[in-house]
Motif scaffolding. Structure first.
Motif, PDB file in Angstrom:
ATOM      1  N   ALA A  10     -11.078  25.162 -19.188  1.00 21.35           N
ATOM      2  CA  ALA A  10     -11.634  24.141 -18.298  1.00 21.35           C
ATOM      3  C   ALA A  10     -11.469  24.604 -16.855  1.00 21.35           C
ATOM      4  O   ALA A  10     -10.546  25.352 -16.530  1.00 21.35           O
ATOM      5  CB  ALA A  10     -10.939  22.802 -18.495  1.00 21.35           C
ATOM      6  N   VAL A  11     -12.389  24.161 -16.002  1.00 21.78           N
ATOM      7  CA  VAL A  11     -12.377  24.558 -14.598  1.00 21.78           C
ATOM      8  C   VAL A  11     -12.246  23.319 -13.727  1.00 21.78           C
ATOM      9  O   VAL A  11     -12.924  22.316 -13.947  1.00 21.78           O
ATOM     10  CB  VAL A  11     -13.676  25.329 -14.242  1.00 21.78           C
ATOM     11  CG1 VAL A  11     -13.685  25.724 -12.779  1.00 21.78           C
ATOM     12  CG2 VAL A  11     -13.835  26.552 -15.127  1.00 21.78           C
ATOM     13  N   GLU A  12     -11.334  23.383 -12.738  1.00 23.27           N
ATOM     14  CA  GLU A  12     -11.166  22.339 -11.739  1.00 23.27           C
ATOM     15  C   GLU A  12     -11.395  22.963 -10.370  1.00 23.27           C
ATOM     16  O   GLU A  12     -11.523  24.171 -10.250  1.00 23.27           O
ATOM     17  CB  GLU A  12      -9.739  21.772 -11.784  1.00 23.27           C
ATOM     18  CG  GLU A  12      -9.368  21.047 -13.031  1.00 23.27           C
ATOM     19  CD  GLU A  12      -7.918  20.569 -12.997  1.00 23.27           C
ATOM     20  OE1 GLU A  12      -7.202  20.847 -12.009  1.00 23.27           O
ATOM     21  OE2 GLU A  12      -7.513  19.926 -13.959  1.00 23.27           O
ATOM     22  N   SER A  13     -11.382  22.143  -9.357  1.00 20.90           N
ATOM     23  CA  SER A  13     -11.506  22.644  -7.996  1.00 20.90           C
ATOM     24  C   SER A  13     -10.212  23.359  -7.604  1.00 20.90           C
ATOM     25  O   SER A  13      -9.156  22.736  -7.499  1.00 20.90           O
ATOM     26  CB  SER A  13     -11.777  21.481  -7.041  1.00 20.90           C
ATOM     27  OG  SER A  13     -11.815  21.956  -5.718  1.00 20.90           O
ATOM     28  N   GLY A  14     -10.273  24.664  -7.418  1.00 21.10           N
ATOM     29  CA  GLY A  14      -9.114  25.454  -7.006  1.00 21.10           C
ATOM     30  C   GLY A  14      -8.159  25.818  -8.127  1.00 21.10           C
ATOM     31  O   GLY A  14      -7.117  26.425  -7.878  1.00 21.10           O
ATOM     32  N   ALA A  15      -8.477  25.444  -9.361  1.00 20.12           N
ATOM     33  CA  ALA A  15      -7.594  25.743 -10.484  1.00 20.12           C
ATOM     34  C   ALA A  15      -8.400  25.801 -11.776  1.00 20.12           C
ATOM     35  O   ALA A  15      -9.543  25.346 -11.830  1.00 20.12           O
ATOM     36  CB  ALA A  15      -6.506  24.677 -10.604  1.00 20.12           C
ATOM     37  N   VAL A  16      -7.784  26.387 -12.786  1.00 23.34           N
ATOM     38  CA  VAL A  16      -8.388  26.443 -14.116  1.00 23.34           C
ATOM     39  C   VAL A  16      -7.313  26.129 -15.153  1.00 23.34           C
ATOM     40  O   VAL A  16      -6.122  26.308 -14.910  1.00 23.34           O
ATOM     41  CB  VAL A  16      -9.001  27.830 -14.422  1.00 23.34           C
ATOM     42  CG1 VAL A  16     -10.195  28.114 -13.561  1.00 23.34           C
ATOM     43  CG2 VAL A  16      -7.966  28.937 -14.287  1.00 23.34           C
ATOM     44  N   TRP A  17      -7.741  25.623 -16.293  1.00 23.05           N
ATOM     45  CA  TRP A  17      -6.855  25.444 -17.439  1.00 23.05           C
ATOM     46  C   TRP A  17      -7.067  26.637 -18.347  1.00 23.05           C
ATOM     47  O   TRP A  17      -8.197  26.973 -18.695  1.00 23.05           O
ATOM     48  CB  TRP A  17      -7.163  24.148 -18.169  1.00 23.05           C
ATOM     49  CG  TRP A  17      -6.619  22.959 -17.452  1.00 23.05           C
ATOM     50  CD1 TRP A  17      -7.261  22.194 -16.526  1.00 23.05           C
ATOM     51  CD2 TRP A  17      -5.313  22.422 -17.575  1.00 23.05           C
ATOM     52  NE1 TRP A  17      -6.432  21.210 -16.071  1.00 23.05           N
ATOM     53  CE2 TRP A  17      -5.224  21.318 -16.703  1.00 23.05           C
ATOM     54  CE3 TRP A  17      -4.194  22.754 -18.340  1.00 23.05           C
ATOM     55  CZ2 TRP A  17      -4.068  20.562 -16.571  1.00 23.05           C
ATOM     56  CZ3 TRP A  17      -3.057  21.988 -18.222  1.00 23.05           C
ATOM     57  CH2 TRP A  17      -2.995  20.904 -17.340  1.00 23.05           C
ATOM     58  N   VAL A  18      -5.967  27.291 -18.710  1.00 24.58           N
ATOM     59  CA  VAL A  18      -6.026  28.518 -19.498  1.00 24.58           C
ATOM     60  C   VAL A  18      -5.214  28.323 -20.768  1.00 24.58           C
ATOM     61  O   VAL A  18      -4.123  27.750 -20.750  1.00 24.58           O
ATOM     62  CB  VAL A  18      -5.465  29.713 -18.693  1.00 24.58           C
ATOM     63  CG1 VAL A  18      -5.478  30.974 -19.521  1.00 24.58           C
ATOM     64  CG2 VAL A  18      -6.243  29.903 -17.406  1.00 24.58           C
ATOM     65  N   GLU A  19      -5.770  28.793 -21.881  1.00 27.69           N
ATOM     66  CA  GLU A  19      -5.062  28.774 -23.153  1.00 27.69           C
ATOM     67  C   GLU A  19      -4.587  30.187 -23.444  1.00 27.69           C
ATOM     68  O   GLU A  19      -5.375  31.126 -23.438  1.00 27.69           O
ATOM     69  CB  GLU A  19      -5.972  28.267 -24.267  1.00 27.69           C
ATOM     70  CG  GLU A  19      -5.249  28.075 -25.576  1.00 27.69           C
ATOM     71  CD  GLU A  19      -6.131  27.413 -26.610  1.00 27.69           C
ATOM     72  OE1 GLU A  19      -5.649  26.466 -27.247  1.00 27.69           O
ATOM     73  OE2 GLU A  19      -7.283  27.835 -26.770  1.00 27.69           O
ATOM     74  N   THR A  20      -3.293  30.323 -23.672  1.00 33.58           N
ATOM     75  CA  THR A  20      -2.722  31.628 -23.982  1.00 33.58           C
ATOM     76  C   THR A  20      -2.317  31.659 -25.445  1.00 33.58           C
ATOM     77  O   THR A  20      -2.006  30.621 -26.030  1.00 33.58           O
ATOM     78  CB  THR A  20      -1.478  31.918 -23.112  1.00 33.58           C
ATOM     79  OG1 THR A  20      -0.498  30.924 -23.366  1.00 33.58           O
ATOM     80  CG2 THR A  20      -1.846  31.938 -21.643  1.00 33.58           C
ATOM     81  N   LEU A  21      -2.299  32.836 -26.017  1.00 32.80           N
ATOM     82  CA  LEU A  21      -1.915  33.006 -27.408  1.00 32.80           C
ATOM     83  C   LEU A  21      -0.429  33.302 -27.468  1.00 32.80           C
ATOM     84  O   LEU A  21       0.045  34.239 -26.829  1.00 32.80           O
ATOM     85  CB  LEU A  21      -2.701  34.150 -28.046  1.00 32.80           C
ATOM     86  CG  LEU A  21      -2.441  34.431 -29.509  1.00 32.80           C
ATOM     87  CD1 LEU A  21      -2.810  33.210 -30.346  1.00 32.80           C
ATOM     88  CD2 LEU A  21      -3.229  35.627 -29.972  1.00 32.80           C
ATOM     89  N   ARG A  22       0.319  32.497 -28.214  1.00 36.93           N
ATOM     90  CA  ARG A  22       1.747  32.740 -28.369  1.00 36.93           C
ATOM     91  C   ARG A  22       1.935  33.889 -29.341  1.00 36.93           C
ATOM     92  O   ARG A  22       1.437  33.875 -30.457  1.00 36.93           O
ATOM     93  CB  ARG A  22       2.443  31.492 -28.897  1.00 36.93           C
ATOM     94  CG  ARG A  22       2.441  30.380 -27.911  1.00 36.93           C
ATOM     95  CD  ARG A  22       3.220  29.214 -28.441  1.00 36.93           C
ATOM     96  NE  ARG A  22       3.079  28.103 -27.510  1.00 36.93           N
ATOM     97  CZ  ARG A  22       3.182  26.848 -27.841  1.00 36.93           C
ATOM     98  NH1 ARG A  22       3.437  26.516 -29.079  1.00 36.93           N
ATOM     99  NH2 ARG A  22       3.052  25.903 -26.948  1.00 36.93           N
TER     100      ARG A  22
END
Length: 151
Positions: A10-22
């Motif tokens: 997901a993308v926000e203003s000035g930031a993004v949500w990132v999913e990482t693989l454990r």
């Protein structure tokens, strides 16, 4: 800087949500058969990714692969704060209660109270610094090629 790969969800203003693989190193460990972490990994419980909000000045879209970065100093300080301080609170009040010669049940209650007080302090500090840009992960770069794999 400690780096981790992930995929933008997901993308926000000035930031993004990132999913990482454990990832786990269970396949290379000699205690794999008797370890709880290894059993959970084989059952697929620990395979889901972690989601984190990261600051970014790059133009990114959902599905883009990125490299996140967190400063080593911030990571060490946070780990000490979140893990060590509640344990110190537990032991400090339990030892203080034992020093006064109270019964075992009161020593246990004092230890739990110390843990709770330290946890509340940690929570307050974390909330106070939650919007501090210096304490948040950042997107270092976007990856152009090479699939990350299932995230």
């Amino acid at each position: 800087m400690i780096e981790e790969r992930g995929r933008v969800i997901a993308v926000e203003s000035g930031a993004v949500w990132v999913e990482t693989l454990r990832r786990s190193t269970c396949s290379g460990c000699s205690a794999n058969a008797g370890c709880g972490q290894g059993i959970l990994a084989r059952l697929g419980v620990g395979g889901r990714g972690g989601r984190v909000r990261a600051l970014s000045s790059l133009k990114l879209a959902p599905g883009d692969e990125v490299v996140l970065g967190v400063g080593e100093g911030i990571l060490v300080k946070s780990a000490l704060l979140f893990y060590l301080l509640p344990l110190l609170g537990l032991f400090a009040l339990a030892l203080l209660a034992a020093r006064f010669g109270v019964g075992e049940s009161l020593i246990i209650l004092a230890g739990l109270a110390g843990f709770l007080l330290a946890w509340l302090f940690v929570r307050r500090v974390a909330r106070r610094h939650s919007d501090d840009p210096a304490m948040q992960p950042v997107v270092l770069r976007a990856l152009v090629g090479g699939p990350l794999g299932p995230v």
